[in-house]
Design an enzyme around this catalytic site. Structure first.
Site, PDB file in Angstrom:
ATOM      1  CE  LYS A  13      20.343 -14.543  25.759  1.00 22.31           C
ATOM      2  NZ  LYS A  13      20.369 -15.791  26.562  1.00 22.31           N
ATOM      3  NE  ARG A 161      20.263 -22.869  20.233  1.00 22.55           N
ATOM      4  CZ  ARG A 161      20.347 -21.779  20.987  1.00 22.55           C
ATOM      5  NH1 ARG A 161      19.346 -20.905  21.006  1.00 22.55           N
ATOM      6  NH2 ARG A 161      21.410 -21.551  21.706  1.00 22.55           N
ATOM      7  NE  ARG A 172      24.201 -22.569  25.071  1.00 23.00           N
ATOM      8  CZ  ARG A 172      23.014 -23.099  24.822  1.00 23.00           C
ATOM      9  NH1 ARG A 172      22.879 -24.413  24.648  1.00 23.00           N
ATOM     10  NH2 ARG A 172      21.947 -22.340  24.738  1.00 23.00           N
TER      11      ARG A 172
HETATM   12  P1  AP5 Z   1      14.623 -18.847  25.202  1.00 21.53           P
HETATM   13  O1  AP5 Z   1      13.795 -17.605  25.128  1.00 21.53           O
HETATM   14  O2  AP5 Z   1      14.853 -19.606  23.967  1.00 21.53           O
HETATM   15  O3  AP5 Z   1      16.000 -18.504  25.964  1.00 21.53           O
HETATM   16  P2  AP5 Z   1      17.275 -17.673  25.516  1.00 21.53           P
HETATM   17  O4  AP5 Z   1      17.629 -16.744  26.633  1.00 21.53           O
HETATM   18  O5  AP5 Z   1      17.055 -17.057  24.177  1.00 21.53           O
HETATM   19  O6  AP5 Z   1      18.343 -18.839  25.491  1.00 21.53           O
HETATM   20  P3  AP5 Z   1      19.433 -19.263  24.398  1.00 21.53           P
HETATM   21  O7  AP5 Z   1      19.798 -20.668  24.629  1.00 21.53           O
HETATM   22  O8  AP5 Z   1      18.988 -18.853  23.016  1.00 21.53           O
HETATM   23  O9  AP5 Z   1      20.624 -18.338  24.860  1.00 21.53           O
HETATM   24  P4  AP5 Z   1      22.078 -18.427  24.458  1.00 21.53           P
HETATM   25  O10 AP5 Z   1      22.558 -17.103  24.929  1.00 21.53           O
HETATM   26  O11 AP5 Z   1      22.811 -19.600  25.001  1.00 21.53           O
HETATM   27  O12 AP5 Z   1      22.038 -18.701  22.883  1.00 21.53           O
HETATM   28  P5  AP5 Z   1      22.359 -17.786  21.606  1.00 21.53           P
HETATM   29  O13 AP5 Z   1      21.514 -18.255  20.504  1.00 21.53           O
HETATM   30  O14 AP5 Z   1      22.353 -16.350  21.962  1.00 21.53           O
HETATM   31  O15 AP5 Z   1      13.959 -19.810  26.304  1.00 21.53           O
HETATM   32  C1  AP5 Z   1      14.475 -21.114  26.537  1.00 21.53           C
HETATM   33  C2  AP5 Z   1      13.332 -22.107  26.748  1.00 21.53           C
HETATM   34  O16 AP5 Z   1      12.639 -21.770  27.947  1.00 21.53           O
HETATM   35  C3  AP5 Z   1      12.263 -22.085  25.645  1.00 21.53           C
HETATM   36  O17 AP5 Z   1      11.822 -23.396  25.411  1.00 21.53           O
HETATM   37  C4  AP5 Z   1      11.133 -21.222  26.209  1.00 21.53           C
HETATM   38  O18 AP5 Z   1       9.867 -21.640  25.734  1.00 21.53           O
HETATM   39  C5  AP5 Z   1      11.261 -21.458  27.715  1.00 21.53           C
HETATM   40  N1  AP5 Z   1      10.966 -20.257  28.495  1.00 21.53           N
HETATM   41  C6  AP5 Z   1      11.271 -18.969  28.181  1.00 21.53           C
HETATM   42  N2  AP5 Z   1      10.847 -18.120  29.160  1.00 21.53           N
HETATM   43  C7  AP5 Z   1      10.290 -18.913  30.118  1.00 21.53           C
HETATM   44  C8  AP5 Z   1       9.666 -18.632  31.383  1.00 21.53           C
HETATM   45  N3  AP5 Z   1       9.555 -17.363  31.837  1.00 21.53           N
HETATM   46  N4  AP5 Z   1       9.198 -19.679  32.096  1.00 21.53           N
HETATM   47  C9  AP5 Z   1       9.309 -20.964  31.637  1.00 21.53           C
HETATM   48  N5  AP5 Z   1       9.874 -21.292  30.445  1.00 21.53           N
HETATM   49  C10 AP5 Z   1      10.368 -20.269  29.692  1.00 21.53           C
HETATM   50  O19 AP5 Z   1      23.875 -18.203  21.321  1.00 21.53           O
HETATM   51  C11 AP5 Z   1      24.212 -19.496  20.877  1.00 21.53           C
HETATM   52  C12 AP5 Z   1      25.713 -19.572  20.577  1.00 21.53           C
HETATM   53  O20 AP5 Z   1      26.027 -18.657  19.500  1.00 21.53           O
HETATM   54  C13 AP5 Z   1      26.642 -19.141  21.725  1.00 21.53           C
HETATM   55  O21 AP5 Z   1      26.899 -20.214  22.597  1.00 21.53           O
HETATM   56  C14 AP5 Z   1      27.870 -18.687  20.941  1.00 21.53           C
HETATM   57  O22 AP5 Z   1      28.622 -19.770  20.502  1.00 21.53           O
HETATM   58  C15 AP5 Z   1      27.267 -18.012  19.718  1.00 21.53           C
HETATM   59  N6  AP5 Z   1      26.999 -16.579  19.925  1.00 21.53           N
HETATM   60  C16 AP5 Z   1      25.766 -15.960  19.893  1.00 21.53           C
HETATM   61  N7  AP5 Z   1      25.896 -14.647  20.138  1.00 21.53           N
HETATM   62  C17 AP5 Z   1      27.234 -14.429  20.345  1.00 21.53           C
HETATM   63  C18 AP5 Z   1      27.981 -13.262  20.672  1.00 21.53           C
HETATM   64  N8  AP5 Z   1      27.387 -12.072  20.848  1.00 21.53           N
HETATM   65  N9  AP5 Z   1      29.336 -13.408  20.827  1.00 21.53           N
HETATM   66  C19 AP5 Z   1      29.937 -14.603  20.643  1.00 21.53           C
HETATM   67  N10 AP5 Z   1      29.280 -15.747  20.350  1.00 21.53           N
HETATM   68  C20 AP5 Z   1      27.934 -15.656  20.199  1.00 21.53           C
HETATM   69 MG    MG Z   2      17.886 -17.353  22.274  1.00 25.42          MG
END
Ligand code: AP5
Ligand code: MG
Ligand code: ZN
Length: 218
Positions: A13, A161, A172
């Site tokens: 994402k 992170r 998660r």
């Molecule tokens: P990356 O693009 O970083 O993946 P992502 O989908 O953004 O994953 P996240 O871990 O950020 O998602 P998340 O939903 O758990 O975290 P968030 O910050 O939203 O890609 C990952 C890796 O893969 C990278 O190294 C990249 O280079 C590689 N990659 C990408 N695409 C690839 C491909 N096609 N092929 C190969 N490699 C690839 O949330 C964190 C925490 O915040 C949550 O757990 C929660 O506690 C809180 N939080 C955030 N939003 C909310 C909400 N709306 N409500 C409640 N709590 C929330």
């Molecule tokens: Mg992310």
């Protein structure tokens, strides 16, 4: 145009939201990034969110809807937002519909990114970020051109992170499957859902997203 990227941790994402921001003029709105910034700044919201985030649970709907609502009042998001990691519960999805309607806007598309669980764990465990400019990397899938140096800003310092370890990723994933996955049916019923294969290479996924967006009405 307003777009949601829906998918589990590691689906890509953030990676794709940044590319869409650079290439198509969307503004990335990542609730995860906003909460991590609040955590780093030691604000009241950050202090409340820290323990919840570190164990991989969801921060309360009230807090998250509040920060999104404030963000949507700023002028730089008027042309279009790519929501990254929001909404994550049915209550957040309903709140977003209302927020957009109250601003005379609407949601144009939801792109669900599908990736196998084991690939997700590998992506998360190998992820790191430039400490200076925030550019994301991966030990295997997205290496900097010159090892140890950020492509974008030349910094040699990187961070990981607090929630990027195997145990927390599996927690998660469970949270995603139980609390966020119901949104797929919600958006399918609205007629906004588009599903793409998130297992493909980063550039291929970007092309698929552009193709979806070219078919969506503004
Ligand atoms: P990356 O693009 O970083 O993946 P992502 O989908 O953004 O994953 P996240 O871990 O950020 O998602 P998340 O939903 O758990 O975290 P968030 O910050 O939203 O890609 C990952 C890796 O893969 C990278 O190294 C990249 O280079 C590689 N990659 C990408 N695409 C690839 C491909 N096609 N092929 C190969 N490699 C690839 O949330 C964190 C925490 O915040 C949550 O757990 C929660 O506690 C809180 N939080 C955030 N939003 C909310 C909400 N709306 N409500 C409640 N709590 C929330
Ligand atoms: Mg992310
Ligand atoms: Zn950098």
């Amino acid at each position: 145009m307003n777009l949601i990227l829906l998918g589990p941790p590691g689906a890509g994402k953030g990676t794709q939201a940044k590319i869409l921001e650079e290439q198509m003029g969307f503004k990335q709105l990542s609730t995860g990034d906003m909460l991590r910034a609040a955590k780093a700044a030691g604000t009241e919201i950050g202090l409340k969110a820290k323990a919840v985030m570190d164990r991989g649970d969801l921060v309360s709907d009230d807090i998250v809807i509040g920060i999104v609502s404030e963000r949507l009042d700023q002028p730089d998001v008027k042309k279009g937002v790519v929501f990254d990691g929001f909404p994550r519960t049915p209550a957040q999805a309903e709140a977003l519909d209302k927020l957009l309607a109250s601003k005379g806007q609407k949601l144009n598309a939801v792109i669900e990114m599908k990736v196998d669980d084991e690939a997700l764990v590998k992506r998360i465990v190998g992820r790191y970020t430039c400490a200076k400019c925030g550019q994301g990397y991966h030990e295997e899938f997205a290496k900097p051109k010159q090892a140890g140096t950020c492509d974008v800003c030349g910094s040699t310092e990187f961070t990981r992170r607090a929630d990027d370890n195997e145990k927390t990723v599996r927690d998660r994933l469970h949270v995603y499957n139980t609390q966020t996955a119901p949104l797929v049916a919600y958006y399918r019923a609205q007629g906004n859902l588009h599903v793409i294969d998130g297992m493909a290479d980063i550039a291929v996924v970007t092309r698929e997203m552009s193709s979806v967006l070219s078919r969506v009405k503004a």
